[in-house]
Scaffold this motif. Structure first.
Motif, PDB file in Angstrom:
ATOM      1  N   ILE A 197       0.855  -1.178   0.000  1.00  0.00           N
ATOM      2  CA  ILE A 197       0.000   0.000   0.000  1.00  0.00           C
ATOM      3  C   ILE A 197       0.895   1.232   0.000  1.00  0.00           C
ATOM      4  O   ILE A 197       1.863   1.324   0.753  1.00  0.00           O
ATOM      5  CB  ILE A 197      -0.930   0.015   1.226  1.00  0.00           C
ATOM      6  CG1 ILE A 197      -1.895  -1.175   1.169  1.00  0.00           C
ATOM      7  CG2 ILE A 197      -1.702   1.329   1.301  1.00  0.00           C
ATOM      8  CD1 ILE A 197      -2.813  -1.179  -0.047  1.00  0.00           C
ATOM      9  N   VAL A 198       0.574   2.184  -0.853  1.00  0.00           N
ATOM     10  CA  VAL A 198       1.349   3.413  -0.979  1.00  0.00           C
ATOM     11  C   VAL A 198       0.431   4.598  -0.715  1.00  0.00           C
ATOM     12  O   VAL A 198      -0.549   4.805  -1.437  1.00  0.00           O
ATOM     13  CB  VAL A 198       1.976   3.540  -2.386  1.00  0.00           C
ATOM     14  CG1 VAL A 198       2.780   4.829  -2.498  1.00  0.00           C
ATOM     15  CG2 VAL A 198       2.852   2.328  -2.696  1.00  0.00           C
ATOM     16  N   TRP A 199       0.737   5.346   0.314  1.00  0.00           N
ATOM     17  CA  TRP A 199      -0.025   6.554   0.648  1.00  0.00           C
ATOM     18  C   TRP A 199       0.719   7.777   0.128  1.00  0.00           C
ATOM     19  O   TRP A 199       1.921   7.916   0.334  1.00  0.00           O
ATOM     20  CB  TRP A 199      -0.200   6.688   2.153  1.00  0.00           C
ATOM     21  CG  TRP A 199      -1.219   5.787   2.779  1.00  0.00           C
ATOM     22  CD1 TRP A 199      -0.972   4.677   3.545  1.00  0.00           C
ATOM     23  CD2 TRP A 199      -2.640   5.940   2.748  1.00  0.00           C
ATOM     24  NE1 TRP A 199      -2.155   4.125   3.979  1.00  0.00           N
ATOM     25  CE2 TRP A 199      -3.195   4.885   3.504  1.00  0.00           C
ATOM     26  CE3 TRP A 199      -3.498   6.864   2.147  1.00  0.00           C
ATOM     27  CZ2 TRP A 199      -4.566   4.729   3.684  1.00  0.00           C
ATOM     28  CZ3 TRP A 199      -4.873   6.713   2.316  1.00  0.00           C
ATOM     29  CH2 TRP A 199      -5.390   5.661   3.071  1.00  0.00           C
ATOM     30  N   GLN A 200      -0.008   8.679  -0.506  1.00  0.00           N
ATOM     31  CA  GLN A 200       0.569   9.916  -0.998  1.00  0.00           C
ATOM     32  C   GLN A 200      -0.212  11.093  -0.436  1.00  0.00           C
ATOM     33  O   GLN A 200      -1.437  11.187  -0.606  1.00  0.00           O
ATOM     34  CB  GLN A 200       0.540   9.964  -2.530  1.00  0.00           C
ATOM     35  CG  GLN A 200       1.387   8.879  -3.171  1.00  0.00           C
ATOM     36  CD  GLN A 200       1.242   8.841  -4.671  1.00  0.00           C
ATOM     37  OE1 GLN A 200       0.404   9.512  -5.248  1.00  0.00           O
ATOM     38  NE2 GLN A 200       2.061   8.036  -5.322  1.00  0.00           N
ATOM     39  N   ALA A 201       0.464  11.979   0.269  1.00  0.00           N
ATOM     40  CA  ALA A 201      -0.186  13.168   0.816  1.00  0.00           C
ATOM     41  C   ALA A 201      -0.787  13.997  -0.317  1.00  0.00           C
ATOM     42  O   ALA A 201      -0.274  14.022  -1.440  1.00  0.00           O
ATOM     43  CB  ALA A 201       0.813  13.993   1.604  1.00  0.00           C
TER      44      ALA A 201
END
Length: 220
Positions: A197-201
């Protein structure tokens, strides 16, 4: 001064699956149209704190395939980095060059500072620009589950990266209902081995890459 805020997420998405290795062209100018700095927090497991690295991408009007190296330096603290092995990205009539692995010694936080960047091409021409780095440094002290909750609460962009057993990327995009479980991922990609999982602000200044999880075909 460029504005990295709205561009970083798009640049990083392009990075993962749009690498180009093309022959050089005759154009010899060096220029910087836009630049984007993003701090990336990598989590190897659930227990330990992340490692951090800095990503820089530069859009140019000239042919970025001729970009040879980048010199990056923080103006207040005097830290300097040089990147020789650049990534080149092209989408339509736009192109970027950059590097995704600038690091600090002992995983110290990157200074929130003005940074000077120098782009040099194969003909030794240079372009110079100053860009500001502003990001959330609280993730240095968070585990992956804490980072996950924080990004979720801030309504960051949630993406999923799916890989085969050799670590080759099969898919990278926003996680939708068709890919919200390991079983669904395997249904779509039968050679999938694991995912992250990749979270990007929302402002593109910060990214969190959570630990890998296995794609298990018989998951309910």
């Amino acid at each position: 001064m460029s504005c990295p805020i709205q561009k970083s997420v798009k640049f990083l998405s392009l990075l993962i699956f749009s690498l180009l290795f093309c022959p050089s062209c005759s154009q010899n100018a060096a220029d910087i149209k836009e630049s984007s700095l993003t701090v990336i927090y990598d989590y190897n497991d659930e227990e330990n704190l992340p490692s951090a690295r800095l990503s820089l991408f530069i859009e140019s009007e000239s042919d970025t395939r001729r970009s040879q190296n980048i010199l990056l330096s923080s103006l207040t603290d005097g830290y300097e980095w040089t990147a020789e092995e650049l990534v080149h990205i092209k989408s339509g009539n736009r192109s970027w060059s950059g590097y995704t692995n600038f690091v600090m010694q002992k995983n110290q936080p990157f200074p929130k500072d003005s940074y000077s960047l120098v782009l040099r091409n194969a003909d030794e021409n240079e372009a110079v620009q100053t860009v500001e780095l502003s990001y959330d440094d609280s993730f240095y002290d968070m585990t992956s589950s804490q980072a996950d909750e924080k990004m979720k609460a801030e309504e960051a962009v949630k993406k999923v990266a799916i890989y085969d057993e050799n670590g080759i990327l099969l898919y990278y995009d926003v996680q939708n209902d068709n890919l919200n479980s390991a079983r669904k991922m395997w249904n779509m990609f039968s050679n999938a081995s694991y995912y992250k999982i990749v979270w990007q602000a929302k402002d593109g200044s910060t990214m969190c890459i959570l630990p890998k999880r296995l794609v298990i075909p018989d998951e309910n």
